[in-house]
Motif scaffolding. Sequence first.
Motif, PDB file in Angstrom:
ATOM      1  N   ASP A  63     -11.065   4.485   7.082  1.00  0.00           N
ATOM      2  CA  ASP A  63     -11.831   3.248   7.172  1.00  0.00           C
ATOM      3  C   ASP A  63     -11.240   2.223   6.209  1.00  0.00           C
ATOM      4  O   ASP A  63     -11.078   2.499   5.011  1.00  0.00           O
ATOM      5  N   ARG A  64     -10.899   1.053   6.728  1.00  0.00           N
ATOM      6  CA  ARG A  64     -10.300   0.015   5.879  1.00  0.00           C
ATOM      7  C   ARG A  64     -11.243  -0.380   4.749  1.00  0.00           C
ATOM      8  O   ARG A  64     -10.791  -0.703   3.639  1.00  0.00           O
ATOM      9  N   GLU A  65     -12.548  -0.356   4.997  1.00  0.00           N
ATOM     10  CA  GLU A  65     -13.505  -0.749   3.968  1.00  0.00           C
ATOM     11  C   GLU A  65     -13.513   0.210   2.781  1.00  0.00           C
ATOM     12  O   GLU A  65     -13.952  -0.149   1.702  1.00  0.00           O
ATOM     13  N   GLU A  66     -13.017   1.430   2.986  1.00  0.00           N
ATOM     14  CA  GLU A  66     -13.013   2.435   1.926  1.00  0.00           C
ATOM     15  C   GLU A  66     -11.660   2.544   1.225  1.00  0.00           C
ATOM     16  O   GLU A  66     -11.462   3.417   0.363  1.00  0.00           O
ATOM     17  N   ASN A  67     -10.720   1.670   1.606  1.00  0.00           N
ATOM     18  CA  ASN A  67      -9.373   1.726   1.055  1.00  0.00           C
ATOM     19  C   ASN A  67      -8.873   0.327   0.705  1.00  0.00           C
ATOM     20  O   ASN A  67      -9.191  -0.643   1.397  1.00  0.00           O
ATOM     21  N   ASN A  68      -8.089   0.235  -0.344  1.00  0.00           N
ATOM     22  CA  ASN A  68      -7.365  -0.990  -0.666  1.00  0.00           C
ATOM     23  C   ASN A  68      -5.943  -0.812  -0.164  1.00  0.00           C
ATOM     24  O   ASN A  68      -5.133  -0.122  -0.789  1.00  0.00           O
ATOM     25  N   LEU A  69      -5.644  -1.409   0.981  1.00  0.00           N
ATOM     26  CA  LEU A  69      -4.373  -1.164   1.662  1.00  0.00           C
ATOM     27  C   LEU A  69      -3.381  -2.309   1.506  1.00  0.00           C
ATOM     28  O   LEU A  69      -2.302  -2.278   2.107  1.00  0.00           O
ATOM     29  N   GLU A  70      -3.707  -3.317   0.702  1.00  0.00           N
ATOM     30  CA  GLU A  70      -2.863  -4.507   0.635  1.00  0.00           C
ATOM     31  C   GLU A  70      -1.469  -4.206   0.099  1.00  0.00           C
ATOM     32  O   GLU A  70      -0.475  -4.727   0.609  1.00  0.00           O
ATOM     33  N   LEU A  71      -1.367  -3.372  -0.936  1.00  0.00           N
ATOM     34  CA  LEU A  71      -0.045  -3.058  -1.481  1.00  0.00           C
ATOM     35  C   LEU A  71       0.769  -2.256  -0.475  1.00  0.00           C
ATOM     36  O   LEU A  71       1.956  -2.533  -0.252  1.00  0.00           O
ATOM     37  N   LEU A  72       0.140  -1.249   0.149  1.00  0.00           N
ATOM     38  CA  LEU A  72       0.837  -0.482   1.181  1.00  0.00           C
ATOM     39  C   LEU A  72       1.271  -1.386   2.330  1.00  0.00           C
ATOM     40  O   LEU A  72       2.374  -1.242   2.859  1.00  0.00           O
ATOM     41  N   LYS A  73       0.406  -2.318   2.725  1.00  0.00           N
ATOM     42  CA  LYS A  73       0.739  -3.246   3.807  1.00  0.00           C
ATOM     43  C   LYS A  73       1.944  -4.090   3.430  1.00  0.00           C
ATOM     44  O   LYS A  73       2.868  -4.280   4.232  1.00  0.00           O
TER      45      LYS A  73
END
Length: 220
Positions: free
Chosen positions: A189-199
């Motif tokens: 779930d995107r809301e449960e993860n900070n994916l900006e650096l990976l993105k």
Amino acid sequence: MKATSIQYTDYRGNRSGLLEHTASKLNEGKVIGWFQGRMEFGPRSLGSRSILADPRSPLMRDRINAMVKKREGFRPFAPAILDKRATEHFDLDHPSPFMLETCQVVSPLDLPAITHVDGSARVQTVHRETNERFYELLRAFDRLTGCPILLNTSFNIKGEPIVCTPEDAVRCFITTDIDCLILGDFILDREENNLELLKLLLMHDVVRQSGITHDVYTFV
């Protein structure tokens, strides 16, 4: 996924919980990446490598086009429907399991995300015998909303092939704005993860070189 910092929910041994959670997310207006079992063979994603959404949302077509497909805004997406409910919503008197023919929408529901300007849709009838988990997801969504239909489009971004491996699916999930990835029995779930650096890292990753180049194709 244990080798990464990505948080996920494990639904192994709890299929009903997985399906109910996914149906709830769809009803909330979330866009779902759906990766299950073996990949389909053919021109359409039929419920194993799909992006799914609520067809009743007037904003969904534009949202998916903006986040993933990058195509003309007037083009609708296809509906997947429980086979036994198809005649209630579409002018269709026979199975259409491969999403290869169009018919008129006759549903009492407003379905703007899957209805073309001429009132037609390219329908996929979903059968328990050929894709039980996708069928059960449609049933779960129907129980929750009274709508036995989901928007179903291929799990890929413009210019890329349909995702094949779990790694492909996770990469597509991270680099787009897909809200949730259902990867087998796991939910990311995107809301449960900070994916900006990976993105950021993936968006600037060096494309792996292949021996099959444009020059090779020119001379084959």
